[in-house]
Motif scaffolding. Structure first.
Motif, PDB file in Angstrom:
ATOM      1  N   GLY A  98      -7.165   2.919  -5.357  1.00 16.17           N
ATOM      2  CA  GLY A  98      -6.828   1.924  -5.544  1.00 16.17           C
ATOM      3  C   GLY A  98      -7.764   1.207  -6.668  1.00 16.17           C
ATOM      4  N   GLY A 152      -0.373  -0.409  -5.153  1.00 18.43           N
ATOM      5  CA  GLY A 152      -0.994   0.013  -6.268  1.00 18.43           C
ATOM      6  C   GLY A 152      -0.152   0.372  -7.614  1.00 18.43           C
ATOM      7  N   LEU A 208      -7.672  -3.990  -5.708  1.00 15.87           N
ATOM      8  CA  LEU A 208      -6.814  -3.812  -4.755  1.00 15.87           C
ATOM      9  C   LEU A 208      -7.837  -3.546  -3.582  1.00 15.87           C
TER      10      LEU A 208
END
Ligand code: 3E9
Ligand code: MG
Ligand code: MG
Ligand code: MG
Length: 364
Positions: A39, A84, A43
């Motif tokens: 990610g 993501g 994230l």
């Protein structure tokens, strides 16, 4: 903005359990995410605080530690894809391009030696996961895992088409999509690997055993929809969960919550009866598998009411801290969802007090 919903304690007849090494596993999973740079930085910073290793430790409370870690890393990786790319990334609005990326990832899972996506962190993480799946699973289990990944990917492409169009599917379509896009079926091969056995295909693919796994997926994803509603509704842009689907069918937010709870209660009652029946006649491996499905359900519940992913402390969700032992709806009657109504054919209706009395009168 509508008033916040308060989620009451949900019915759960399954006992709580957790792997004794949960704390170490949780730390290792955060380290794995950093090593593979899963990610974006932003994230990943969130994912490593969400107790994903603890979640896995609840799913496999008595499992091999290496597989608990493998499952934890895999769940974190799945959020790398689901958050993501699908829900927060641009591809989530471009189903065709999303399908292309996901097909490439499937190839990496299936043939990790293929020289493709070599600078992609998710592909590198997936190669590592595949290596460990090979170590702890059989060739058959590895193939099931790749196929299950494909069915999860197929469903998120469908979801992306709704996101792009801004549409909400009807309840039957949503149920069908949700049996796969909650990524529950990709976890199933790891339930077997966790305890080092292989369920024979004639048992695993029995209609009633597949139904038990589908019911577990239904309960896990409906519970997720209830517990993640607060997080999802406040996120910018499109969101999709069972409450939104029910609201679109004409219910208020409070009514939608009550109906979603009644639906999962009815499926939970049916699941308990079916798994009791199957355990009584099945092999030791099948009994272990059914017990793992239950741990998966309960683990998702305990994680769902406690992880900061859903409690969102900066804007707290009104989530319960306990579970109850009484369903709000225990009717043995199919839900009005054609895709899953057949589940109710597998279990005889329980004898009610009137039926019991009739039997007594006949023998007396
Ligand atoms: C879940 O749905 C999406 C999956 C990719 C999450 C990975 C988790 C598992 C494989 C185990 C199943 C557990 C669940 C469904 C909690 P959704 O609604 O996008 O999840 P979110 O956390 O964003 O509510
Ligand atoms: Mg999702
Ligand atoms: Mg999500
Ligand atoms: Mg959710």
């Amino acid at each position: 903005m509508e008033p916040e919903l308060t989620v009451p304690p949900l019915f759960s007849p399954i006992p709580q359990a957790i792997h004794p090494r949960h704390a170490d596993i949780d730390v290792q999973t955060a380290a794995w995410a950093e090593t593979f740079r899963i990610g974006s930085e932003q994230l990943r910073a969130k994912l490593v605080t969400q107790d994903i290793g603890t979640f896995s430790a609840r799913i496999l409370p008595g499992g091999r530690e290496e597989v608990v870690s493998l499952l934890a890393d895999f769940v974190l990786w799945l959020f790398g894809v689901d958050d993501g790319h699908c829900e927060e990334g641009e591809l989530g609005h471009r189903p065709g391009d999303l399908a292309g990326l996901l097909h490439r990832l499937i190839r990496v899972a299936q043939n990790p030696e293929a020289p493709m996506m070599q600078d992609d962190p998710l592909a590198a993480g997936l190669r590592d996961l595949r290596l460990r799946v090979d170590r702890y699973g059989t060739a058959g289990q590895t193939a099931r895992w790749v196929d299950a990944l494909r069915e999860y990917f197929f469903s998120v492409v469908w979801e992306a088409a709704h996101r792009r169009a801004g549409t909400v599917p009807d309840l039957n379509d949503y149920t069908l999509m949700r049996l796969y896009d909650g990524a529950t079926s990709v976890v199933l091969p790891m339930l077997e690997m966790g305890y080092g056995y292989e369920l024979q295909p004639h048992e695993r693919d029995r209609r009633a055993v597949r139904a038990a796994a589908e019911m577990a997926s239904f309960i896990i994803t409906w519970d997720n929809d209830i517990f993640s509603h607060h997080k999802e509704r406040r996120s910018p842009g499109y969101y999709l969960n069972a409450l939104r689907v029910l609201e679109q069918e004409g219910l208020t937010a409070e009514e939608a919550l009550d109906v979603a709870i009644a639906q999962r209660d009815r499926v939970m009652c049916l699941y308990m009866r079916l798994t009791e029946q199957l355990s009584a006649e099945g092999s030791p491996q099948l009994r272990q598998y059914l017990s793992s499905l239950s741990s998966f359900i309960r683990g998702a519940q305990d994680w769902g009411v406690s992880s900061v992913r859903y409690t969102t402390p900066d804007d707290p969700a009104n989530l319960p801290s306990t579970f109850g032992d009484t369903p709000t709806d225990d009717r043995h009657e199919p839900l009005d969802i054609p895709a899953v109504a057949w589940w109710w054919e597998l279990v005889p209706a329980p004898a009610g007090p009137a039926a019991g009395l009739r039997r007594f009168e006949q023998t007396a």
